[in-house]
Motif scaffolding. Structure first.
Motif, short mmCIF file in Angstrom:
data_model
loop_
_atom_site.label_atom_id
_atom_site.label_comp_id
_atom_site.label_asym_id
_atom_site.label_seq_id
_atom_site.Cartn_x
_atom_site.Cartn_y
_atom_site.Cartn_z
N GLN A 336 19.03 22.19 17.28
CA GLN A 336 19.43 23.35 18.09
C GLN A 336 18.14 24.04 18.52
OE1 GLN A 336 21.29 26.19 15.04
NE2 GLN A 336 19.58 27.33 15.92
N ALA A 337 18.22 24.87 19.54
CA ALA A 337 17.02 25.62 19.94
C ALA A 337 17.41 26.73 20.89
CB ALA A 337 16.01 24.70 20.62
N TYR A 338 16.58 27.75 20.91
CA TYR A 338 16.77 28.87 21.83
C TYR A 338 15.70 28.80 22.89
CZ TYR A 338 19.35 30.49 17.78
OH TYR A 338 20.22 30.58 16.72
N SER A 339 16.07 29.12 24.13
CA SER A 339 15.03 29.15 25.15
C SER A 339 15.22 30.39 26.01
CB SER A 339 15.08 27.88 26.00
OG SER A 339 16.41 27.52 26.28
N PHE A 340 14.11 30.95 26.43
CA PHE A 340 14.12 32.24 27.13
C PHE A 340 13.23 32.17 28.35
CE2 PHE A 340 14.12 32.85 22.48
CZ PHE A 340 15.36 33.44 22.32
N LYS A 341 13.59 32.96 29.36
CA LYS A 341 12.67 33.19 30.47
C LYS A 341 11.65 34.21 30.01
CE LYS A 341 16.02 34.31 33.35
NZ LYS A 341 16.67 34.85 34.55
N TYR A 342 10.40 33.97 30.33
CA TYR A 342 9.37 34.93 29.96
C TYR A 342 9.70 36.31 30.54
CZ TYR A 342 5.21 37.71 30.07
OH TYR A 342 4.34 38.76 29.95
N SER A 343 9.64 37.32 29.69
CA SER A 343 9.93 38.69 30.10
C SER A 343 8.69 39.55 29.82
CB SER A 343 11.14 39.18 29.30
OG SER A 343 11.35 40.56 29.46
N PRO A 344 8.05 40.07 30.86
CA PRO A 344 6.83 40.86 30.65
C PRO A 344 7.15 42.13 29.85
CG PRO A 344 7.19 40.41 32.99
CD PRO A 344 8.45 40.03 32.28
N ARG A 345 6.42 42.36 28.78
CA ARG A 345 6.67 43.53 27.94
C ARG A 345 5.53 44.51 28.04
NH1 ARG A 345 10.36 44.69 28.20
NH2 ARG A 345 11.12 45.55 26.24
N PRO A 346 5.85 45.78 28.21
CA PRO A 346 4.80 46.79 28.39
C PRO A 346 3.79 46.78 27.25
CG PRO A 346 7.02 47.79 28.26
CD PRO A 346 7.20 46.33 28.21
N GLY A 347 2.53 46.79 27.60
CA GLY A 347 1.49 46.88 26.58
C GLY A 347 1.02 45.56 26.01
N THR A 348 1.72 44.46 26.36
CA THR A 348 1.26 43.17 25.84
C THR A 348 0.30 42.53 26.85
OG1 THR A 348 3.15 42.05 26.86
CG2 THR A 348 3.42 42.76 24.58
N PRO A 349 -0.67 41.74 26.37
CA PRO A 349 -1.67 41.17 27.29
C PRO A 349 -1.06 40.33 28.42
CG PRO A 349 -2.34 40.86 25.01
CD PRO A 349 -0.97 41.44 24.97
N ALA A 350 -0.03 39.55 28.13
CA ALA A 350 0.50 38.65 29.15
C ALA A 350 1.15 39.40 30.30
CB ALA A 350 1.50 37.67 28.54
N ALA A 351 1.61 40.63 30.04
CA ALA A 351 2.29 41.40 31.08
C ALA A 351 1.35 41.72 32.23
CB ALA A 351 2.88 42.68 30.49
N SER A 352 0.05 41.84 31.92
CA SER A 352 -0.89 42.17 32.99
C SER A 352 -1.67 40.94 33.48
CB SER A 352 -1.81 43.29 32.54
OG SER A 352 -2.40 42.94 31.32
#
Ligand code: SAH
Ligand code: SF4
Ligand code: F3S
Length: 450
Positions: A336-352
């Motif tokens: 089994q596995a979960y998969s997600f679309k990347y969601s930019p989160r405020p304050g995290t490096p990837a968001a910017s």
């Protein structure tokens, strides 16, 4: 006078654990559980900040609760509204500003202060915010007794995270990694067993980074903790979640080989199959590292079922990266596995980061990954057909006379049987496989004879 408390839980299993503990903390103040917010004098929303959608739920649910509170006030009564969990931690003062009807905001490391906060609000009529990371861990201040856990119980052994994956809010909402001392964990496990638990799932945001102080004064890893817990009479099953590939050590792999109570199932998030993306995510492992770990686990415990989390559409992800992720999934074969679309989160490096992926592109990539993972889950479930598996019976099913339980591989299975079997393990012959569950027949004749 008896008061009623309703707690609504979003997010991960650590929040489920925390919600139960918040109810325990408030029980001495006279709060008994309510089945609905309508029936409650106090409502706690235990929130999740992990993706945008998750945290948006907080504000829409708060809107509904406000209507309820206004009705209550119009009738001359009142309702206390508290926001707990990771949104509370991340957006505490914003919640107080946006939602003036919220009385209490309490972070995941501060909820042992709830009695004090409730009393303060009742006394002074004001509002309370508690989102510091206290120096003393909350575990030292939680009551020992609590509501009966049922056959399946959660036990937090580790909290917080120092990994700082570039997409993730958890290190900010839960704070630094902390492991509870072994003696406290053993004592809590023994209490859970006395109150009816036969399966315990050890929880931590990064549970296999566990390094709690042992009774001998040295630092114990998760493998050693599992050995110790397996000695407790009455624990039939042990599980743990969530693990990080970089912290999966030899002792834990050996525990999978040697501890019969440790269930043959592991949720080991990989996030991506592309080394370039893994590195941009700061995941501290490559795709090959992950595949090698899976090989070692399967050598130790050949029937181990594997689960994972994936993120598609991380900034800069290309078609080649997606292909690498699909390839990794094909190589592992997940149960089994979960998969997600990347969601930019405020304050995290990837968001910017630049080169964010378009939403429609993320959706297409998610569909492609889903297709592979769903096929794998169905294949895994199908190979269970014809086998007889030990099932821990958890609750009644949707149809009359039906029960639902879990196999060692964490598959949900439904079968007919009397409700007195809830809370026990019994042999069930699997006769059908569906996308996310199994059907079977309980070996009731054997059970009755025993
Ligand atoms: N501590 C665990 C999981 C934490 S959150 C671990 O290290 O694996 C659960 C899952 O949510 C993650 O594994 C990841 O797949 C997903 N997730 C976290 N942040 C996300 C984000 N910003 N966008 C999309 N998915 C995210
Ligand atoms: Fe988040 Fe990474 Fe920590 Fe997991 S290991 S909680 S994904 S920062
Ligand atoms: Fe969500 Fe916090 Fe858990 S962000 S996933 S509730 S640790």
């Amino acid at each position: 006078m008896a008061k009623k408390l309703f707690v609504r839980t979003y997010g991960c299993q650590m929040n489920v654990y925390d919600s139960a503990r918040m109810a325990d903390v408030l029980a001495p103040l006279g709060y008994a559980p309510a089945d609905t917010p309508e029936a409650a004098d106090m409502v706690i929303l235990n929130t999740c900040h992990i993706r945008e959608k998750a945290s948006e739920k907080t504000f829409s649910e708060l809107g509904r609760l406000n209507l309820l509170k206004q009705e209550r006030r119009a009738a001359g009564a009142d309702m206390t509204i508290a926001v707990a969990g990771c949104v509370a931690q991340a957006e505490g003062s914003e919640i107080l500003a946006r939602a003036p009807y919220v009385d209490i905001v309490v972070g995941p490391q501060s909820y042992h202060q709830l009695p004090e906060l409730v009393a303060r609000v009742a006394r002074a009529g004001g509002r309370a915010l508690a989102t510091d990371f206290p120096v003393e861990p909350k575990f030292d201040h939680l009551p020992e007794d609590g509501a009966a856990p049922g056959p399946q119980a959660f036990l937090s052994v580790q909290e917080g995270c120092d990994k700082f994956c570039t997409f993730c809010v958890v290190p900010y909402t839960r704070g630094a990694e902390y492991s509870r001392p072994v003696a406290a964990i053993v004592a809590e496990a023994e209490r859970l067993v006395r109150r009816g638990a036969i399966e315990i799932t050890l929880l931590g945001q990064n549970v296999n980074a566990f390094h709690g102080e042992g009774p001998d004064g040295t630092s114990w890893g998760l493998g050693r903790l599992i050995w110790r817990l397996a000695e407790i009479d009455g624990i039939e099953r042990l599980r743990y979640t969530t693990s990080h590939p970089a912290d999966l050590d030899d002792a834990l792999i050996e525990a999978h080989r040697d501890v019969p109570q440790l269930m043959p199932f592991l949720h080991l998030p990989v996030q991506s199959g592309s080394n370039r993306i893994l590195s941009a995510m700061n995941r501290r492992h490559t795709a090959i590292d992950y595949l090698n770990l899976i090989d070692r686990l399967r050598r130790a415990r050949p029937d181990i079922a594997l689960s994972s989390d994936f993120i598609v559409g991380f900034p800069g992800e290309t078609e080649a990266d997606v292909a690498a992720t699909l390839d990794l999934a094909e190589r592992v074969g997940f149960a089994q596995a979960y998969s997600f679309k990347y969601s930019p989160r405020p304050g995290t490096p990837a968001a910017s980061m630049e080169n964010q992926v378009r939403e429609d592109e993320k959706a297409t990539r998610l569909d492609r990954l889903h297709e592979v993972l769903e096929r794998q889950q169905l294949a895994f479930n199908r190979q269970s057909v014809g086998r007889t598996l030990d099932v821990l019976v958890e609750r009644p099913g949707r149809k009359p006379g039906q029960l639902i339980g879990r196999t060692p591989y964490l598959q949900a299975i439904h079968f007919d049987g009397p409700s007195r079997l809830i809370g026990r393990t019994l042999a069930v012959e699997v006769d059908s496989a569906y996308g996310i569950s199994l059907g079977g027949r309980a070996a009731l004749a054997a059970e009755a004879a025993a």
